[in-house]
Every structure is written in structure tokens, then in C-alpha cells.
Motif scaffolding. Structure first.
Motif, PDB file in Angstrom:
ATOM      1  N   CYS A 295       0.811  -0.725   0.165  1.00 15.71           N
ATOM      2  CA  CYS A 295      -0.399   0.255   0.160  1.00 15.71           C
ATOM      3  C   CYS A 295       1.040   0.967   0.046  1.00 15.71           C
ATOM      4  CB  CYS A 295      -0.388  -0.302   1.469  1.00 15.71           C
ATOM      5  SG  CYS A 295      -2.139   1.183   1.690  1.00 15.71           S
ATOM      6  N   CYS A 296       0.448   2.250  -0.517  1.00 10.07           N
ATOM      7  CA  CYS A 296       1.465   3.469  -1.256  1.00 10.07           C
ATOM      8  C   CYS A 296       1.832   3.806   0.546  1.00 10.07           C
ATOM      9  CB  CYS A 296       0.808   4.558  -1.533  1.00 10.07           C
ATOM     10  SG  CYS A 296      -0.779   5.276  -1.333  1.00 10.07           S
ATOM     11  N   SER A 297       2.938   4.903   0.707  1.00  6.64           N
ATOM     12  CA  SER A 297       3.434   5.314   1.935  1.00  6.64           C
ATOM     13  C   SER A 297       2.447   6.395   2.194  1.00  6.64           C
ATOM     14  CB  SER A 297       4.391   6.287   1.404  1.00  6.64           C
ATOM     15  OG  SER A 297       4.849   6.869   1.044  1.00  6.64           O
ATOM     16  N   VAL A 298       2.076   7.113   1.362  1.00  2.00           N
ATOM     17  CA  VAL A 298       0.839   8.532   1.752  1.00  2.00           C
ATOM     18  C   VAL A 298      -0.644   7.682   3.164  1.00  2.00           C
ATOM     19  CG1 VAL A 298      -0.620   9.305   1.311  1.00  2.00           C
ATOM     20  CG2 VAL A 298       1.237   9.730  -0.411  1.00  2.00           C
ATOM     21  N   VAL A 299      -1.307   6.513   2.600  1.00  2.00           N
ATOM     22  CA  VAL A 299      -2.315   5.492   3.040  1.00  2.00           C
ATOM     23  C   VAL A 299      -1.551   5.425   4.251  1.00  2.00           C
ATOM     24  CG1 VAL A 299      -3.631   4.261   3.065  1.00  2.00           C
ATOM     25  CG2 VAL A 299      -3.491   5.912   1.429  1.00  2.00           C
ATOM     26  N   ARG A 300      -0.545   4.454   4.217  1.00  8.22           N
ATOM     27  CA  ARG A 300      -0.175   3.847   5.348  1.00  8.22           C
ATOM     28  C   ARG A 300       0.293   4.313   6.587  1.00  8.22           C
ATOM     29  NH1 ARG A 300       2.672  -1.940   5.280  1.00  8.22           N
ATOM     30  NH2 ARG A 300       4.331  -1.286   5.415  1.00  8.22           N
TER      31      ARG A 300
ATOM     32  N   MET B  27       6.833   9.383  -8.676  1.00  6.18           N
ATOM     33  CA  MET B  27       5.461   8.475  -8.909  1.00  6.18           C
ATOM     34  C   MET B  27       5.861   7.542  -7.037  1.00  6.18           C
ATOM     35  SD  MET B  27       4.871   7.370 -12.280  1.00  6.18           S
ATOM     36  CE  MET B  27       6.050   6.837 -12.417  1.00  6.18           C
ATOM     37  N   LEU B  28       4.829   7.323  -5.853  1.00  7.52           N
ATOM     38  CA  LEU B  28       5.258   6.916  -5.310  1.00  7.52           C
ATOM     39  C   LEU B  28       4.593   5.494  -4.988  1.00  7.52           C
ATOM     40  CD1 LEU B  28       3.699   8.559  -2.310  1.00  7.52           C
ATOM     41  CD2 LEU B  28       5.632   9.063  -3.010  1.00  7.52           C
ATOM     42  N   LYS B  29       5.627   4.265  -4.687  1.00  8.50           N
ATOM     43  CA  LYS B  29       5.304   3.456  -5.126  1.00  8.50           C
ATOM     44  C   LYS B  29       4.122   2.392  -4.498  1.00  8.50           C
ATOM     45  CE  LYS B  29       7.960  -1.254  -4.535  1.00  8.50           C
ATOM     46  NZ  LYS B  29       7.768  -1.619  -6.130  1.00  8.50           N
ATOM     47  N   PHE B  30       3.757   1.370  -5.201  1.00  6.24           N
ATOM     48  CA  PHE B  30       2.054   1.291  -5.140  1.00  6.24           C
ATOM     49  C   PHE B  30       0.949   2.376  -5.520  1.00  6.24           C
ATOM     50  CE2 PHE B  30       4.862  -1.048  -1.761  1.00  6.24           C
ATOM     51  CZ  PHE B  30       4.867  -2.000  -3.115  1.00  6.24           C
ATOM     52  N   CYS B  31       1.391   3.097  -5.605  1.00 12.14           N
ATOM     53  CA  CYS B  31       0.504   4.411  -6.526  1.00 12.14           C
ATOM     54  C   CYS B  31      -0.496   4.184  -7.550  1.00 12.14           C
ATOM     55  CB  CYS B  31       1.034   6.161  -6.478  1.00 12.14           C
ATOM     56  SG  CYS B  31      -0.345   6.899  -7.149  1.00 12.14           S
ATOM     57  N   ASP B  32      -1.635   3.557  -7.663  1.00 13.57           N
ATOM     58  CA  ASP B  32      -1.909   3.208  -9.965  1.00 13.57           C
ATOM     59  C   ASP B  32      -2.532   3.579 -10.006  1.00 13.57           C
ATOM     60  OD1 ASP B  32      -1.784   1.040  -7.674  1.00 13.57           O
ATOM     61  OD2 ASP B  32      -3.867   0.207  -7.652  1.00 13.57           O
ATOM     62  N   PRO B  33      -2.859   4.821  -9.532  1.00 10.99           N
ATOM     63  CA  PRO B  33      -3.449   5.458 -10.587  1.00 10.99           C
ATOM     64  C   PRO B  33      -2.496   6.151 -11.350  1.00 10.99           C
ATOM     65  CG  PRO B  33      -5.339   6.515  -8.416  1.00 10.99           C
ATOM     66  CD  PRO B  33      -3.365   5.279  -8.505  1.00 10.99           C
TER      67      PRO B  33
ATOM     68  N   THR C  62     -10.851   8.627  -4.044  1.00 13.11           N
ATOM     69  CA  THR C  62     -10.438   8.955  -4.981  1.00 13.11           C
ATOM     70  C   THR C  62     -10.058   7.988  -5.531  1.00 13.11           C
ATOM     71  OG1 THR C  62      -8.784   9.212  -3.705  1.00 13.11           O
ATOM     72  CG2 THR C  62      -9.821  11.492  -4.346  1.00 13.11           C
ATOM     73  N   CYS C  63      -8.994   7.068  -4.697  1.00 12.84           N
ATOM     74  CA  CYS C  63      -8.121   6.164  -5.240  1.00 12.84           C
ATOM     75  C   CYS C  63      -8.507   4.742  -4.120  1.00 12.84           C
ATOM     76  CB  CYS C  63      -6.548   6.023  -5.666  1.00 12.84           C
ATOM     77  SG  CYS C  63      -5.951   6.006  -3.789  1.00 12.84           S
ATOM     78  N   ASP C  64      -8.491   3.938  -4.491  1.00 11.23           N
ATOM     79  CA  ASP C  64      -8.924   2.098  -4.413  1.00 11.23           C
ATOM     80  C   ASP C  64      -8.476   2.305  -2.342  1.00 11.23           C
ATOM     81  OD1 ASP C  64      -9.924   0.924  -6.250  1.00 11.23           O
ATOM     82  OD2 ASP C  64      -8.342   0.100  -6.453  1.00 11.23           O
ATOM     83  N   SER C  65      -6.821   2.368  -2.980  1.00  8.02           N
ATOM     84  CA  SER C  65      -6.124   2.459  -1.412  1.00  8.02           C
ATOM     85  C   SER C  65      -6.894   4.032  -0.119  1.00  8.02           C
ATOM     86  CB  SER C  65      -4.983   2.444  -1.155  1.00  8.02           C
ATOM     87  OG  SER C  65      -4.016   1.949  -2.334  1.00  8.02           O
ATOM     88  N   MET C  66      -6.677   4.725  -0.954  1.00  8.89           N
ATOM     89  CA  MET C  66      -7.603   6.005   0.127  1.00  8.89           C
ATOM     90  C   MET C  66      -9.295   5.147   0.437  1.00  8.89           C
ATOM     91  SD  MET C  66      -6.575   8.628   1.452  1.00  8.89           S
ATOM     92  CE  MET C  66      -5.025   9.532   0.872  1.00  8.89           C
ATOM     93  N   GLN C  67      -9.779   4.685  -0.404  1.00  9.29           N
ATOM     94  CA  GLN C  67     -10.914   4.702  -0.530  1.00  9.29           C
ATOM     95  C   GLN C  67     -11.162   3.293   1.198  1.00  9.29           C
ATOM     96  OE1 GLN C  67     -12.925   2.268  -3.254  1.00  9.29           O
ATOM     97  NE2 GLN C  67     -14.069   1.020  -2.175  1.00  9.29           N
TER      98      GLN C  67
ATOM     99  N   GLY D 253       2.918  14.235 -10.709  1.00 11.31           N
ATOM    100  CA  GLY D 253       2.885  12.783 -10.286  1.00 11.31           C
ATOM    101  C   GLY D 253       1.760  12.481  -8.917  1.00 11.31           C
ATOM    102  N   SER D 254       2.474  11.472  -7.908  1.00  6.68           N
ATOM    103  CA  SER D 254       1.876  11.763  -7.463  1.00  6.68           C
ATOM    104  C   SER D 254       1.645  12.878  -5.819  1.00  6.68           C
ATOM    105  CB  SER D 254       1.801   9.640  -6.430  1.00  6.68           C
ATOM    106  OG  SER D 254       2.531   9.158  -7.280  1.00  6.68           O
ATOM    107  N   VAL D 255       1.492  12.705  -4.848  1.00  2.79           N
ATOM    108  CA  VAL D 255       1.911  13.401  -3.396  1.00  2.79           C
ATOM    109  C   VAL D 255       3.215  14.166  -3.876  1.00  2.79           C
ATOM    110  CG1 VAL D 255       1.147  13.820  -1.067  1.00  2.79           C
ATOM    111  CG2 VAL D 255      -0.614  12.576  -2.257  1.00  2.79           C
ATOM    112  N   CYS D 256       3.623  14.957  -3.372  1.00  6.15           N
ATOM    113  CA  CYS D 256       5.080  15.019  -3.437  1.00  6.15           C
ATOM    114  C   CYS D 256       5.129  16.398  -2.626  1.00  6.15           C
ATOM    115  CB  CYS D 256       5.493  15.448  -4.428  1.00  6.15           C
ATOM    116  SG  CYS D 256       7.303  16.103  -4.587  1.00  6.15           S
TER     117      CYS D 256
END
Ligand code: SF4
Ligand code: SF4
Ligand code: SF4
Lengths: 411, 370
Positions: free
Chosen positions: B69-74, B319-325, B96-101, B234-237
Motif C-alpha cells: 500500500c502506498c506510503s501516503v495511506v500507510r 511517483m510513489l510506489k504502489f500508487c496505481d492511478p 479517490t483511489c482504491d487505497s484511500m477508499q 505525479g503523486s503527492v510530493c
């Protein structure tokens, strides 16, 4: 037990089902010659309007499962990685994206789509995946947007999804150049409902002890309710299958010889290791009698009105297993544990599928607290074999089964 | 500039920032994604605070979220479970994304704060029906806040909050415009701190300080130092080191397609429409995140026009690892850049990226290649 029991007779309907699937794929592959249109659609998507309009639905996810079972996942996934796609993305998406380009896989690729129908009730992955394919094939994409029901089906969600049923039909009429026949739509809706009801009945047979089939059989027999939902073929087939399973129950035939332990499987199957897993558990007289995955194709029956399919479709397609909150998913798991009289839960932590896998650890805790049954979590991937560690998983299954046996007081 | 220091501190001394805000009587509502309706939270008399992962090691979150799971969510979950967010009165999760869901579910089920809301946003933003739905989701959110806080949010409250946030966005755009046109005058890490700080600190304070920063720029000398101009996508930075690494290599970040950057402050909420309609329109029309859909080429079109506008020499994908979108969009975006002869490089970062600095060499090579 000293002598090895003889293996139970195979389920005869399996051959018929293989034939039906072959016919289905042949028809789909020759669609263009027969001047018929093909729509690619997500596995949890509303297929009935397509069937009613004589458009052939094709399911990249079912194709993904075939790729996994044929052990062709690794090559295709690696090919997608060469194309720049991260190896952490869903392997169904990766193998399909690669397959479209190289025409690989067990059937040499899917027939080219005339349109794409993406319903995001299973995940956000399909949205991205279908965008990619819409650009690749340059065909129109319809997104059936089903907001997540974390804590329920709000009136706002209901209104939004309902408007999309109309948009969907308008889209199909435009792309196919035909009008939808409401009578035909009703008939298809009824067949879909009937098919799902029968599928539920198939799955229910495993509540019997010993269980006449296992979740591994269900993974196989699932293909029809996914691909031929809304047709007479599916209805007829499942009737036949139920009759056979009921006969097995009468004859006392269990799928696992000397079934002693009954297990529940969570998440998608590990398609490339079905037989191996099935053998491992059977060796412990354990039968995986049910799973949370195959029941997704009948779980929303309660929201469906067979006489008013189109209107009830919005709710039924929005409130499916993966589109609800983790707490509600845990409730469903608990219900299954009771209904099937389960001794242990096996959770496949599936690197491909984040919406299915994140939350599993909370479900595990809830199941332990509420039922006290042991829970095993194994990490794998449904299609890509590279994240499967056979020896480690084997050791863990053996250790888990010791606990199951101990808890069930039969060691 | 002393003002900029305040923005750095707002984020680095989060607990102090929060304590000061609470002393003003405002409740703090956190959210992990830029699709949260901050104006609405603010109009409810609360303080909207964007949550970032503090980057501490993952310990307790291991019991809830797998390693893929991406490092933002974890990271955000870890901060919550470890008590680092105890100042929160509530949280809001835009879909937004599956992980956030799933984070939203896990958060709600292990909930430690008084208020909780999900925003079941539409995923497709480009149809009339989704516009109606978007507004109805905001209306529900407003009603939820009103019930929970036993208040009523008037149109005037909302209009005032919208005006305040528009001021913040305007100032940030002005500053960013200067930053982009005169690379080297404001450091990238400072620009990043201004944006991040403005998502965290008291908004009146942020607006006032940003106004000062913007004003001071008018007197700034603008020597023309040639640099290699880079756009981030990219993703959150929120990694200041990354901007430093670009600058150390003789480059400058002149624009970005990040929700922790321009995606957040570009554009305004219309002040001549009914407030909820205006908010809904802003979320539909702002530069899109890949977890949403508004057409098949929207993101590529935007990225290319951003590169042209900023006269950038290349694009750096973070890009963060495991960030699908973001991972799904990357090959296509790269292909479109390639077709236009725009060079790019992708950096994938995992949980440990903050302290490693291993990306410096790669960034250096990339900048020198441009
Ligand atoms: S396996 Fe999971 S992520 Fe992949 S398409 Fe199915 S639901 Fe989506
Ligand atoms: S990248 Fe998109 S989903 Fe992720 S936090 Fe930013 S706006 Fe939200
Ligand atoms: S959009 Fe990417 S970085 Fe943001 S929460 Fe989702 S997976 Fe994580």
C-alpha cells in the motif's frame, strides 16, 4: 486413517461447461465476420442491456483468469512492464494491456472491441485500464460510475446511478445504431435474475456435509454467470449442475475424501496454483467449501426486482461486495462462516487487488473476535506467479491446519 | 524572507500549529486529499487541515494495511494510530483511489475522532449528471457538518470562506508565477513550503502572510541566471530534498502537475454563482487527478501545455510506489511527451525515500542530459 480413500467422481457438468465456454469464445472471436458488435465490459458491470441489444459482451477479467490458469501470466505481465507499466499494478490489467498488443494468451487475444463499458463498482483500476484500452483501440468508452457505499446507499447515489442507466442505454443505441426493445430487455432481466438465483443455489449446496463441491469448483463454474448472465444458456446449465450436485448429496459424495474441516476462502483465486492449493488442503481432510469471491455474482439479488430489472439494476450493481464498507464486508464473512459451518478462514492477500485486500486485516481481527476460528493470511497474486513462495506457503498452511485441528478438537 | 519561515514551521511543528488553532476555538478537521471541500469546512467554523504522512516508520499500521500500500495511506494511518494526530476533531475522506477508499473504512472502524465523513465523489467529472451529483454530495457534506456541530452554514458564511480561499489561491498563483518566470529567486523547497503550509496553518494568517510575500516580490531584483527548467508531475510530493537536488544539479522546478502544488491553487471558485454550485464546478474543472476521469487525453493535454507555458526543458515524474492511478497514466504521458520531443524521467519512491537521497544522482544525470 490408514488407507487412502479413492478420489470422488468428477463433476460431469464440467465438460459441458467447457464446451459452452468454447462456443461462447468462438462466437465472440468471429463476431466481425458475422457483423456483430463486441463490447468489452468489467466483470461486475451491467451486462444485461448488451445482451438485450444483441451485442456480444467480452470480459477481459475472465480472460485474465484464463491467462492465469494457463500459467501465461508471467510473460504477459513482464511484457506490460517493458511497456512502462509498474509491476505493482493489477495483473489482470497488466496482462490484458500486453495481450492487446502482442495477441498472446491462450486464445490469441480477445476480439477487438467496438465499445468499452467500464463499471467502477469493483475498483478504480478498471477506470484507468479502460481508459488505456479506449485510447489503444480508439473506440467509445462508457463509464458506469457507482459511488462507493461506505455506510449505505444514499438518495444522492441512487439518483446519480439511475440517471446513468438511461445514459448507458442511449450510449448503446448510439454506438449500435439500434433501438433497445423494452420487452426483450425485460426478458433478459428475468433471465439474469434467474441465473443469479440459481448460482446462489449452486453455492448453497456446499453447506451440506460432506460438501459436494469446493470453492475450487465454484471458481471454475463461475465463468458462466459472469459471461453469459442474462441468457437461457446460463439458466439451463445451472439447473443441470444443481441437479447433479443434489444427486451427489443424496449419494453422500463429498469432493474431499473424509471431509473433516471446512474452510472459507477470501479474495480472488490464485489462478496459477488452484490444483496445488486444493491438494494441500485436501491432504489435511480440509475442504474450502465457500468463498467471498464467487458469491459476488448473486450477493446483490436482494436489491433486484426481476419484474422491473432496469429500475432495480442501479442499486443492485452499486451495492456489490467490493463497493461497500469493510465493516459490512466483515458482516458478510461472518454470515458465511455461520451458514457453511466454517472451521477456519483462509485469506488471500492479493497484491493485484487493493480494494479487496486492504481491510482484510481488520476483517481478520473481527472474525477472530466474534468467532474464535483461526485465520490464515497468505500473500500471493491471482495471475502473476512471481510473488508466490511455494515452500513458505506450504509451511504456513500446515501450521494453520494444526491449529484448525486443535481448535476443532480432532487432533 | 521571514514569512516563509512561518510556513516551514507550520508543517514541521504540526502539534504547535494545531494547538494555536484550537485556542482560537476552531475545531480541526483533517483530510488526506486535495478533493476535500476546504471552504465548506471553514464555513462551518472549523479549521481544514490537509494531512501528510510524517514519514515515521510504520509500526501500528502494519496491523491494518499490507506492505503493498502506498506510503501516503500507510503513513497517515500510522500517524493517527501513534497519536500524532490527537489534535484532530474529525476527518473527511473524499473518494479517490482504491487505497484511500479502504483507508477511509479502516479509519472509521478504528475511529479515534469525534467527527467522520466520507465524500462519495463521482469518478467521472465530465457529464451533466455527474455535475448534479457532485453538488448533491457537497450538500450532504454540508448537512452532515451542520448536524454534527449543531450549527447552520449560511450562504454568506460560505461566500466569505470562498473569498478567503480565493485570496490564498490568488497570492500563491502570483508568487508561483514569479517563481516560475525567474527561476532561482525563490527556492523550490520554499515554494513547496508555502503551498504545504497554506494547507495546514490558519487560513487568515496564511492569506495575510502570502499577501506580504507577494508584495515583497515586486521589489525583488531579477537577474537572469540561465537554468535548466523542469516540470514535476505525479503523486503527492512534499519532499523538499527533491527540489534541492534539482537545484544542486543546476536546474529549477518551474511548474508542476501535483495535487500538493499547482493543481491545488490554480483557478478560482466563482464568486457569482450559488456557493455549492461554484464549489462543485471548481472540483470538476480544476486540473484533474488520475483517480478521476474527464476525457481520455485531458492529462496529457494539460501536461504538454504546462511544459510549453513554462518553457520547460524536461519533465520529472515523481511517483510513489504502489500508487496505481499515477502508475497507470505514466506510460501514456511519457509517450505523448516523447512524441513532442520532450524529455522525461520517472522516479519511483517508496516508504524510505525521505532519508535516502538516492535520487540525487539520477536527478543530476537527468538535468545534465537536458
Ligand atoms: S482484480 Fe481487483 S484491481 Fe484487478 S480488476 Fe479486479 S477488482 Fe480491479
Ligand atoms: S493524487 Fe489525487 S487522489 Fe492522491 S491525494 Fe492527490 S488529489 Fe487525492
Ligand atoms: S493517489 Fe496514489 S499516492 Fe495518493 S493515496 Fe492513492 S495510491 Fe496513494
Amino acid at each position: 486413517m490408514s488407507d487412502t480413500p479413492s478420489p470422488p467422481p468428477k463433476i460431469m457438468a464440467a465438460k459441458k461447461m467447457r464446451d459452452l465456454m468454447t462456443t461462447y469464445y468462438l462466437e465472440a472471436l468471429s463476431a466481425a465476420q458475422n457483423h456483430r458488435q463486441v463490447a468489452w465490459i468489467t466483470s461486475g458491470g451491467p451486462v444485461e442491456p448488451l445482451v438485450a441489444m444483441d451485442i456480444i459482451p467480452v470480459y477481459p477479467e475472465n480472460h485474465g483468469a484464463m491467462i492465469g490458469s494457463a500459467k501465461m501470466g508471467e510473460d504477459l505481465c513482464a511484457k506490460a512492464e517493458d511497456m512502462g507499466y509498474s509491476g505493482d499494478l493489477c495483473a489482470y490489467a497488466r496482462s490484458d494491456i500486453a495481450c492487446a498488443v502482442v495477441k498472446g494468451g491462450p486464445i490469441g487475444g480477445l476480439p477487438k472491441p467496438d465499445m468499452l463499458i467500464c463499471c467502477n463498482n469493483i475498483c478504480g483500476t478498471v477506470l484507468k485500464w479502460y481508459e488505456i484500452q479506449a485510447r489503444y483501440f480508439q473506440v467509445p468508452l462508457f463509464i458506469f460510475d457507482t459511488p462507493v457505499c461506505h455506510t449505505g446507499y444514499t438518495p444522492e447515489i441512487a439518483a446519480y446511478v439511475k440517471t446513468q442507466v438511461n445514459e448507458y442505454i442511449a450510449f448503446l443505441e448510439q454506438v449500435s445504431g439500434k433501438k433497445m426493445d423494452p420487452a426483450r430487455m425485460n426478458a433478459v432481466g428475468k433471465l439474469s435474475y434467474e441465473g443469479q438465483r440459481l448460482w446462489q443455489q449452486v453455492l448453497n449446496t456446499t453447506a451440506h456435509k460432506p460438501s459436494p463441491m469446493s470453492a475450487f469448483d465454484a471458481f471454475f463454474f463461475l465463468a458462466l454467470i459472469v459471461t453469459l448472465r442474462g441468457t437461457q444458456i446460463a439458466v439451463d446449465f445451472y439447473k443441470e449442475l444443481i441437479a447433479e450436485l443434489e444427486q451427489r448429496i443424496k449419494d453422500g459424495i463429498g469432493v474431499v475424501p473424509d471431509e473433516t474441516y471446512r474452510l472459507l476462502w477470501d479474495n480472488l483465486p490464485v489462478w496459477h496454483r488452484l490444483k496445488w492449493l486444493s491438494d494441500r488442503f485436501s491432504a489435511h481432510q480440509a475442504c474450502l467449501v465457500a468463498d467471498t469471491y464467487t458469491s459476488a455474482w448473486c450477493g446483490a439479488l436482494k436489491y433486484m426486482d426481476e419484474n422491473n430489472f432496469l429500475d432495480s439494476m442501479a442499486e443492485a450493481y452499486t451495492r456489490i461486495y467490493l463497493n461497500i464498507g469493510v465493516d459490512e464486508m466483515a458482516e458478510e464473512v461472518l454470515k458465511m462462516i455461520r451458514f457453511y459451518d466454517i472451521h477456519g478462514l483462509v485469506m488471500h492477500s492479493n497484491r493485484s487487488c487493493k480494494p479487496y485486500s486492504f481491510g482484510q486485516m481488520d476483517i481478520m481481527r473481527i472474525v477472530r473476535e466474534k468467532t474464535g476460528i483461526p485465520v490464515l493470511m497468505i500473500e500471493a497474486d491471482m495471475v502473476d506467479p512471481r510473488s508466490f513462495s511455494e515452500s513458505q506457503i506450504e509451511t504456513r498452511i500446515d501450521a494453520f491446519m494444526e491449529i484448525v485441528k486443535h481448535k476443532a478438537g480432532r487432533s | 524572507m521571514k514569512e516563509i519561515k512561518r510556513f516551514h514551521e507550520a508543517a514541521s511543528q504540526l502539534a504547535d500549529t494545531a494547538a494555536r488553532i484550537r485556542r482560537t476555538g476552531r475545531k480541526i478537521i483533517g483530510y488526506p486529499c486535495s478533493y476535500a471541500p476546504e471552504e465548506l469546512i471553514h464555513a462551518a467554523g472549523c479549521h481544514p487541515m490537509r494531512l501528510f504522512s510524517s514519514g515515521h516508520g510504520i509500526v501500528q499500521a502494519e496491523n491494518h494495511l499490507q506492505s503493498y500500500c502506498c506510503s501516503v495511506v500507510r503513513g497517515i494511518l500510522e500517524d493517527s494510530l501513534a497519536g500524532r494526530l490527537d489534535f484532530l476533531d474529525g476527518t473527511m475522506f473524499p473518494h479517490t483511489c482504491d487505497s484511500m477508499q479502504r483507508l477511509s473504512d479502516i479509519w472509521r472502524m478504528n475511529g479515534a475522532y469525534e467527527f467522520f465523513a466520507d465524500l462519495a465523489l463521482p469518478a467521472k467529472l465530465n457529464t451533466p449528471n455527474s455535475a448534479v451529483y457532485m453538488e448533491s454530495v457537497l450538500a450532504r457534506c454540508k448537512a452532515d457538518l451542520e448536524t454534527a456541530l449543531k450549527i447552520s452554514i449560511t450562504d454568506a458564511d460560505l461566500a466569505a470562506s470562498i473569498a478567503l480561499f480565493n485570496r490564498i489561491r490568488t497570492h500563491l498563483s502570483t508568487i508561483h508565477d514569479f517563481y516560475s518566470r525567474h527561476p532561482g529567486q525563490i527556492r523550490g523547497s520554499d515554494m513547496n513550503a508555502l503551498v504545504k503550509g497554506a494547507m495546514i496553518m490558519d487560513r487568515d494568517e496564511a492569506a495575510a502572510l502570502l499577501a506580504d510575500v507577494a508584495a515583497s516580490l515586486r521589489h525583488m531584483p531579477v537577474p537572469d541566471t540561465p537554468v535548466t527548467r523542469v516540470v514535476l508531475s505525479g503523486s503527492v510530493c512534499d519532499i523538499p530534498d527533491l527540489f534541492d537536488a534539482v537545484e544542486a544539479a543546476g536546474g529549477a522546478v518551474v511548474g508542476d502537475d501535483l495535487c500538493t502544488g499547482q493543481r491545488w491553487f490554480d483557478g478560482q471558485v466563482a464568486e457569482d454563482q450559488p456557493p455549492l454550485t461554484a464549489l462543485a464546478n471548481r472540483y470538476r474543472e480544476r486540473v484533474i487527478c488520475p483517480s478521476k476521469h474527464a476525457g481520455l487525453t485531458t492529462r496529457a493535454d494539460h501536461l504538454i501545455s504546462l511544459v510549453n507555458k513554462t518553457r520547460a526543458h524536461g519533465v520529472l515524474f515523481v511517483m510513489l510506489k504502489f500508487c496505481d492511478p499515477h502508475a497507470f497514466d505514466y506510460p501514456y504521458l511519457k509517450e505523448c511527451l516523447d512524441a513532442k520531443g520532450i524529455r522525461s524521467m520517472a522516479l519511483e519512491m517508496d516508504e524510505g525515500y525521505r532519508n535516502q537521497g538516492q535520487f540525487s544522482t539520477r536527478i543530476e544525470t537527468f538535468i545534465h542530459m537536458l
